[in-house]
Each structure stands twice: as structure tokens, then as C-alpha cells.
Design a protein around this motif. Structure first.
Motif, PDB file in Angstrom:
ATOM      1  N   SER A  82     -30.448  22.393  -4.860  1.00  0.00           N
ATOM      2  CA  SER A  82     -30.117  23.092  -3.788  1.00  0.00           C
ATOM      3  C   SER A  82     -30.134  24.512  -4.114  1.00  0.00           C
ATOM      4  O   SER A  82     -30.258  25.014  -5.195  1.00  0.00           O
ATOM      5  CB  SER A  82     -28.758  22.731  -3.150  1.00  0.00           C
ATOM      6  N   GLU A  83     -30.391  25.465  -3.100  1.00  0.00           N
ATOM      7  CA  GLU A  83     -30.323  26.771  -3.288  1.00  0.00           C
ATOM      8  C   GLU A  83     -28.900  27.107  -3.695  1.00  0.00           C
ATOM      9  O   GLU A  83     -28.764  28.124  -4.474  1.00  0.00           O
ATOM     10  CB  GLU A  83     -30.701  27.556  -1.840  1.00  0.00           C
ATOM     11  N   GLU A  84     -28.025  26.448  -3.061  1.00  0.00           N
ATOM     12  CA  GLU A  84     -26.434  26.945  -3.448  1.00  0.00           C
ATOM     13  C   GLU A  84     -26.175  26.780  -4.911  1.00  0.00           C
ATOM     14  O   GLU A  84     -25.603  27.293  -5.596  1.00  0.00           O
ATOM     15  CB  GLU A  84     -25.511  26.102  -2.600  1.00  0.00           C
ATOM     16  N   ALA A  85     -26.869  25.287  -5.572  1.00  0.00           N
ATOM     17  CA  ALA A  85     -26.609  25.352  -7.058  1.00  0.00           C
ATOM     18  C   ALA A  85     -27.391  26.480  -7.921  1.00  0.00           C
ATOM     19  O   ALA A  85     -26.744  26.756  -8.917  1.00  0.00           O
ATOM     20  CB  ALA A  85     -27.267  23.958  -7.464  1.00  0.00           C
ATOM     21  N   PHE A  86     -28.456  26.906  -7.289  1.00  0.00           N
ATOM     22  CA  PHE A  86     -29.187  28.121  -8.160  1.00  0.00           C
ATOM     23  C   PHE A  86     -28.404  29.294  -7.744  1.00  0.00           C
ATOM     24  O   PHE A  86     -28.205  30.139  -8.939  1.00  0.00           O
ATOM     25  CB  PHE A  86     -30.776  28.295  -7.269  1.00  0.00           C
ATOM     26  N   ARG A  87     -28.003  29.642  -6.706  1.00  0.00           N
ATOM     27  CA  ARG A  87     -26.955  30.857  -6.662  1.00  0.00           C
ATOM     28  C   ARG A  87     -25.846  30.546  -7.369  1.00  0.00           C
ATOM     29  O   ARG A  87     -25.510  31.618  -7.982  1.00  0.00           O
ATOM     30  CB  ARG A  87     -26.718  31.059  -5.132  1.00  0.00           C
ATOM     31  N   ALA A  88     -25.120  29.654  -7.572  1.00  0.00           N
ATOM     32  CA  ALA A  88     -24.042  29.315  -8.624  1.00  0.00           C
ATOM     33  C   ALA A  88     -24.406  29.626  -9.833  1.00  0.00           C
ATOM     34  O   ALA A  88     -23.541  30.483 -10.819  1.00  0.00           O
ATOM     35  CB  ALA A  88     -23.529  27.929  -8.229  1.00  0.00           C
ATOM     36  N   MET A  89     -25.614  29.347 -10.399  1.00  0.00           N
ATOM     37  CA  MET A  89     -26.126  29.582 -11.685  1.00  0.00           C
ATOM     38  C   MET A  89     -26.404  31.019 -12.112  1.00  0.00           C
ATOM     39  O   MET A  89     -25.674  31.595 -12.904  1.00  0.00           O
ATOM     40  CB  MET A  89     -27.183  28.850 -11.988  1.00  0.00           C
TER      41      MET A  89
END
Length: 108
Positions: free
Chosen positions: A69-76
Motif C-alpha cells: 500500500s501507499e501507507e506501507a511505502f510512506r512508513a518506510m
């Protein structure tokens, strides 16, 4: 385990990050990206796959990566350990990361 597959129905977030680098430093950048992926990125929640491509002109490297997800990418991106590796890549190249969704896939 999910593998890197281009599928318009998969619902994953795709990062395509194009790096520009001096030809004599292309392999160094690939090594930095490989090390970052093996040591840190692939262990982040939501990571699916990363594929590093060397431009035949010697001045480009592309990272095609898939995230749940985009959220997983942003968390990274917010992870200090990940930021350290991104700074290392920035010291030897310029880059333009863009997030995508797969709109369509065509095969022979």
C-alpha cells in the motif's frame, strides 16, 4: 510469499524510482541499492519486491519496487534506518521517485 508480478488487479502500490548517475558510479549505486534492499527495505512491513535495472547508457538506474500500500511505502520513508540508505544513494546520484498503480498489462 508474494513475488514481483505486474498485475492490474493486484492492488499493490508501485514505486518507480529513476536515478541519474555518472557512468563510472553506476555499479556503485547498484551496490548501494542492493545493500539497502537486502539489509533494510525487504524487512519493512508491506514490502513485496524490488527490481534494480541498470540503464544501458550507464547513466541511469531504475528501481521498480512493489509495496502492499501507499501507507506501507510512506512508513518506510519515515524509518531512520531507511533514510540512512536513501542518503547514501543521494550522495552519488539524483533521483525521482514516483508512486504508481498498474493501469493495464499487455502480453504477446
Amino acid at each position: 510469499m508474494p513475488v514481483s508480478t505486474i498485475d492490474a488487479t493486484a492492488g499493490v502500490t508501485t514505486l518507480i524510482n529513476q536515478f541519474t548517475v555518472a557512468p563510472e558510479r553506476q555499479q556503485e549505486l547498484i551496490d548501494v541499492l542492493d545493500q539497502a534492499t537486502e539489509q533494510v527495505m525487504r524487512h519493512q512491513p508491506g514490502f513485496i519486491a524490488a527490481n534494480i535495472h541498470a540503464g544501458l547508457d550507464g547513466t541511469h538506474v531504475a528501481n521498480y519496487a512493489q509495496w502492499e500500500s501507499e501507507e506501507a511505502f510512506r512508513a518506510m520513508l519515515a524509518n531512520p534506518e531507511c533514510q540512512e540508505h536513501m542518503r547514501a544513494a543521494a550522495q552519488i546520484s539524483s533521483f525521482e521517485p514516483v508512486l504508481y498503480r498498474v493501469a493495464s498489462v499487455h502480453h504477446r
